[in-house]
Structure formats: C-alpha cells, structure tokens
Design an enzyme around this catalytic site. Structure first.
Site, PDB file in Angstrom:
ATOM      1  N   HIS A 286       0.858  -1.190   0.000  1.00 43.90           N
ATOM      2  CA  HIS A 286       0.000   0.000   0.000  1.00 43.90           C
ATOM      3  C   HIS A 286       0.893   1.239   0.000  1.00 43.90           C
ATOM      4  O   HIS A 286       1.505   1.568   1.015  1.00 43.90           O
ATOM      5  CB  HIS A 286      -0.874  -0.033   1.257  1.00 43.90           C
ATOM      6  CG  HIS A 286      -2.046   0.894   1.194  1.00 43.90           C
ATOM      7  ND1 HIS A 286      -3.288   0.563   1.630  1.00 43.90           N
ATOM      8  CD2 HIS A 286      -2.161   2.167   0.715  1.00 43.90           C
ATOM      9  CE1 HIS A 286      -4.132   1.569   1.468  1.00 43.90           C
ATOM     10  NE2 HIS A 286      -3.459   2.555   0.904  1.00 43.90           N
ATOM     11  N   HIS A 329      -2.700   4.511  11.123  1.00 42.52           N
ATOM     12  CA  HIS A 329      -1.404   5.178  11.146  1.00 42.52           C
ATOM     13  C   HIS A 329      -1.387   6.354  12.116  1.00 42.52           C
ATOM     14  O   HIS A 329      -2.418   6.894  12.508  1.00 42.52           O
ATOM     15  CB  HIS A 329      -0.983   5.631   9.741  1.00 42.52           C
ATOM     16  CG  HIS A 329      -1.932   6.554   9.047  1.00 42.52           C
ATOM     17  ND1 HIS A 329      -3.168   6.168   8.601  1.00 42.52           N
ATOM     18  CD2 HIS A 329      -1.811   7.861   8.691  1.00 42.52           C
ATOM     19  CE1 HIS A 329      -3.782   7.165   8.010  1.00 42.52           C
ATOM     20  NE2 HIS A 329      -2.982   8.220   8.059  1.00 42.52           N
ATOM     21  N   GLU A 335      -4.185  16.322   9.075  1.00 43.47           N
ATOM     22  CA  GLU A 335      -5.002  16.102   7.883  1.00 43.47           C
ATOM     23  C   GLU A 335      -6.415  16.647   8.083  1.00 43.47           C
ATOM     24  O   GLU A 335      -7.177  16.160   8.913  1.00 43.47           O
ATOM     25  CB  GLU A 335      -5.075  14.596   7.586  1.00 43.47           C
ATOM     26  CG  GLU A 335      -3.721  13.939   7.409  1.00 43.47           C
ATOM     27  CD  GLU A 335      -3.802  12.418   7.407  1.00 43.47           C
ATOM     28  OE1 GLU A 335      -4.933  11.888   7.574  1.00 43.47           O
ATOM     29  OE2 GLU A 335      -2.768  11.763   7.257  1.00 43.47           O
ATOM     30  N   TYR A 344     -16.350   7.544   1.035  1.00 41.87           N
ATOM     31  CA  TYR A 344     -14.911   7.355   1.223  1.00 41.87           C
ATOM     32  C   TYR A 344     -14.699   5.939   1.727  1.00 41.87           C
ATOM     33  O   TYR A 344     -15.369   5.498   2.673  1.00 41.87           O
ATOM     34  CB  TYR A 344     -14.390   8.387   2.211  1.00 41.87           C
ATOM     35  CG  TYR A 344     -12.915   8.274   2.525  1.00 41.87           C
ATOM     36  CD1 TYR A 344     -11.975   8.287   1.503  1.00 41.87           C
ATOM     37  CD2 TYR A 344     -12.468   8.163   3.837  1.00 41.87           C
ATOM     38  CE1 TYR A 344     -10.626   8.194   1.784  1.00 41.87           C
ATOM     39  CE2 TYR A 344     -11.120   8.078   4.128  1.00 41.87           C
ATOM     40  CZ  TYR A 344     -10.201   8.086   3.096  1.00 41.87           C
ATOM     41  OH  TYR A 344      -8.865   7.981   3.369  1.00 41.87           O
ATOM     42  N   HIS A 359      -7.828  14.959  11.525  1.00 48.77           N
ATOM     43  CA  HIS A 359      -6.980  14.002  12.211  1.00 48.77           C
ATOM     44  C   HIS A 359      -5.620  14.675  12.361  1.00 48.77           C
ATOM     45  O   HIS A 359      -4.904  14.866  11.376  1.00 48.77           O
ATOM     46  CB  HIS A 359      -6.883  12.693  11.433  1.00 48.77           C
ATOM     47  CG  HIS A 359      -8.214  12.037  11.227  1.00 48.77           C
ATOM     48  ND1 HIS A 359      -8.759  11.804   9.989  1.00 48.77           N
ATOM     49  CD2 HIS A 359      -9.123  11.598  12.128  1.00 48.77           C
ATOM     50  CE1 HIS A 359      -9.934  11.223  10.121  1.00 48.77           C
ATOM     51  NE2 HIS A 359     -10.188  11.087  11.410  1.00 48.77           N
ATOM     52  N   HIS A 365      -5.296   7.357  13.751  1.00 52.17           N
ATOM     53  CA  HIS A 365      -6.545   7.300  13.010  1.00 52.17           C
ATOM     54  C   HIS A 365      -6.446   6.194  11.964  1.00 52.17           C
ATOM     55  O   HIS A 365      -5.395   5.587  11.778  1.00 52.17           O
ATOM     56  CB  HIS A 365      -6.887   8.645  12.363  1.00 52.17           C
ATOM     57  CG  HIS A 365      -5.783   9.232  11.548  1.00 52.17           C
ATOM     58  ND1 HIS A 365      -4.655   9.801  12.093  1.00 52.17           N
ATOM     59  CD2 HIS A 365      -5.633   9.360  10.205  1.00 52.17           C
ATOM     60  CE1 HIS A 365      -3.857  10.249  11.143  1.00 52.17           C
ATOM     61  NE2 HIS A 365      -4.430   9.988   9.982  1.00 52.17           N
TER      62      HIS A 365
END
Length: 430
Positions: A286, A329, A335, A344, A359, A365
């Site tokens: 990812h 993470h 953010e 989303y 966040h 989060h």
C-alpha cells in the site's frame, strides 16, 4: 469563455489588439492610454524557477483603488495564529455538512474557518475553511494579501471575475487565486457550498515526482489560465482587502477589474480533478498517500510540504494480499479532509459529501470497524472505486479548531465511537 493551458508558464493575453507593448514591460506610453503595473508574488531576487510576477496593463492603476480604507468585520474568517478560546480535547473530529443559510450571503461573507495553523504574518501555515454563498458580489470586489486561495466547490458553480479574466469552477474542479489578485465571485447555478484553503506560505506548485518520472499525477497542460477580459465600468462599488488577519474596505467609483492585457506567470488558474492520473501498487503493498498529491506548497525543509493538496479519486484497486483502504497510522502531518461526492472507502458511513474531518499530527486514526471488517474479508480481485472524490489539506503543522468549528451543531460528538467495534483478534497460535 477561453483559457490558456500549462502550469507555471509565461503567458501573454490581450483583450484588444496591440494592447501588449512590443518588447517592453513598462514603456513610456502604453497602447490605448493604459497604465503598466507589475504584480509580484515572490521576492524580486528569487531564483528564476521560483520567480512569480505578471505585468498588467490597466485602465487605472491600483493606487486609485486603495485609498481611504476603513475596518470591516468578517468575524468567522479567522487567521493564524488563532486558537479557540475553549481548546478542543485532542482526538479525531468530524462534522456533518454545514447547511446553506436562507439569508443572502456572498462568497467572502460566507467563509467560515474550521482550523488554523502557523502564522500568516510569518508566511507559514494555512487555514482550512468551508464557504457558503447564496448571493452575488455585485460591484463588490476582494483580494487577499495574507495568502493564496484554493477553492474547491462541493455544490454549485462559482464564477470568478478576476483581473486576469473569468473562471467558472464547478464541483470536481479547483480554482486557485494568488495572493493580491482582485476578484468578484458570482453564482452561476444557484446557492454554492465548498471548501477553501488559505495558504500563507509559498505558492502552490506541482509536486516533485521523483521515481514516478515525467508522467502521472497532475500534468501541467491540464491547468487552465483565463484570457484577458476587462471592465470599463464607472459606478460606485466597494473593495475589501484581507491584510494581517483583518479586513479593510474602501468605496470605489469604478471596477478594479480593468486589465486590458497582461503577461507573466503569476495568475489565477483552474484544474479539473478528473484529469488527475492516480498511481498505485500493481502487485502488492500500500503506497503512501503522497502518490495522490495534486499541488504542494513547499516548506524550508526539503521534501516536506507546508501544505499538500491531496485527492482520492476514482481508481482501480488490484493489489494482492494487501489491506486496500487507508491503513491505521500515526504521522507527523495533520489532515483536514472533505468529501466532494460519493463515499470514502475508509469511512463508508457517517462521512457525507460536504462533511469534514480533522486528524491531527501524531494522533492515531484509520478505517472504522465496518471498513476494516469488510476489507479484511473481501475477495481481492480487481475492483474499481467509482463515483467518489475526497480530498485532504495536509500540513506539517498542528491544526487548531476555531470556536466556530467546535460550536457547530454538525460536530459529531460520538465520532470516535466508529472504532469501538475493533475487538481483540490476537491468537498466540496460528
């Protein structure tokens, strides 16, 4: 309505033939009796790749627009450094869409700051805002001396009449108006709502693509700059300036959008986010969200953005043996996120188009319990995320919510409950 394409290029445009002086920026006598005026968006001595300026050939010089200012008040448009009097408890925050008001509200009257970081006077940081507009700015003009404005419509089309020409911007597109550029905003399709980033730092630029190479992400040719158009209008109006976090207005007797010709590389522009070419993993793993960066405002720290504008558009997902939604993470960037359309993938419920979330730096989060369960058990065949567009204003600085943001009825007081379904799954043996 016409545009020229290319990002950061040197442009030249004239609304009347021969209005651009041949080979001279500031001739003794400009064609058509115009005045030559330079608008600089960088220090005069900035290196050539970073030097931003345009020459404007206008009916009246701007010194006639900027006299007899008086303070005016737009109390919900805050400027960093600004922190709510009631400091928010640290943790994730999320808001439902802000309802459109019934009373008349112009674009600049409808800006509501949600978060701030940095210091506008020091040219560091940003503010993340929502805007609400139900009325045109008739004979009402504005420019921001504190920062450039990145405007991201979610509902309704906005028409920006600028010194450089006209820009229409619709949901799925962005418009960037540089620091110091005068404009008027009108409604092209009814009431409008969207997001706004006020960037105090270096102007937005295309990110360094590194190993990606020459192609992919946002391509320079897809950015559009307006062609010259001018107003030779003599009637009373008002010019408002945002300077030092405060607002100042003066009465004017003619339109300041009177630029007949211009050339340079400091101008407003628009971009259709559907032209963004997302990158991703072709086998497994990812990649970091930097592969979705459209624009960045670079900081003094190499490789670290003061503000990154990131989008999550429609895209194919094909990676094998990989958890495909954004993973859990904790990171140094903060953010501010919004949703333009659809859903989303990391938050299938509770995050609606027009909504927002925050966040913050070094606070954990990730996907909610429902998204985690679905992604962990899904058959990993190629699939396409469709009818979705989310974005982030991401910055290296902690973002502080405003009093307005914390008092909104749309604030989801139970947002953190979306993770309570993440139960212990550990087993000491396989």
């Amino acid at each position: 309505m016409s545009y020229m394409s290319g990002f950061g290029n040197e442009f030249a445009s004239e609304a009347l033939p021969g209005a651009l002086p041949e080979g001279r920026n500031s001739p003794q006598r400009c064609p058509y009796g115009l005045y030559a005026e330079q608008l600089s968006g960088s220090a005069f001595t900035a290196p050539a790749p970073a030097n931003r300026r345009s020459w404007l050939y206008r009916i009246r010089p701007s010194v006639l627009h900027a006299r007899r200012f008086a303070r005016t008040n737009l109390p919900l448009w805050a400027t960093a450094p600004a922190r709510g009097r009631e400091a928010a408890t640290i943790g994730p925050l999320r808001w439902d869409p802000t309802p459109l008001p019934r009373e008349p509200l112009t674009f600049i009257e409808g800006v509501r700051t949600m978060t701030c970081c940095g210091d506008a006077d020091a040219r560091i940081g940003m503010s993340a805002c929502v805007y609400l507009a139900t009325a045109d700015m008739d004979d009402d003009y504005f420019y921001d001396a504190d920062g450039e404005l990145l405007i991201l419509p979610q509902q309704g089309v906005l028409r920006f009449d600028t010194e450089f020409g006209r820009i229409d911007v619709a949901p799925g597109e962005i418009c960037v108006i540089p620091r110091g550029v005068k404009f008027r905003a009108r409604l092209a399709s009814g009431a409008a709502r969207g997001y706004l980033c006020e960037n105090y730092g270096a102007p937005f630029a295309l990110p360094y693509r590194g190993a990606i190479g020459a192609n992919g992400l946002a391509n320079p040719r897809d950015f559009l700059t307006p062609v010259a158009a001018y107003e030779d209008v003599e009637r009373p109006g008002r010019l408002t300036v945002k300077w030092g976090g405060r607002f100042h207005s003066c009465e004017i007797e003619w339109s300041p959008l009177d630029v007949v010709a211009w050339h340079g590389n400091y101008a407003p522009y628009k971009y259709d986010l559907r032209r963004f070419s997302p990158m991703g993993a072709l086998l497994y793993d990812h990649p970091d969200p930097s592969i979705f960066c459209v624009l960045t405002s670079p900081s003094a720290q190499a490789g670290v953005g003061e503000v990154d504008f990131v989008i999550f558009p429609e895209r194919w997902q094909i990676a094998e043996d990989t958890f495909r939604p954004p993973w859990f993470h904790v990171n140094v960037m903060s953010e501010f996120m919004g949703l333009i359309l659809g859903a989303y993938d990391a938050k299938p419920r509770g995050f609606a188009p027009g909504g927002m979330s925050l966040h913050n730096a070094m606070l954990p989060h990730g996907p909610d319990a429902e998204a985690f369960a679905a992604a962990s058990s899904a058959e990993l065949r190629p699939s396409k995320l469709e009818d979705t567009l989310a974005f982030m204003f991401e910055t290296r600085l902690p973002q502080h919510p405003t009093d307005f943001a914390l008092a909104l009825e749309t604030l989801q007081r139970d947002y953190a409950e979306c993770w309570t379904g993440l139960r212990k799954r550990f087993q000491a043996t396989q």
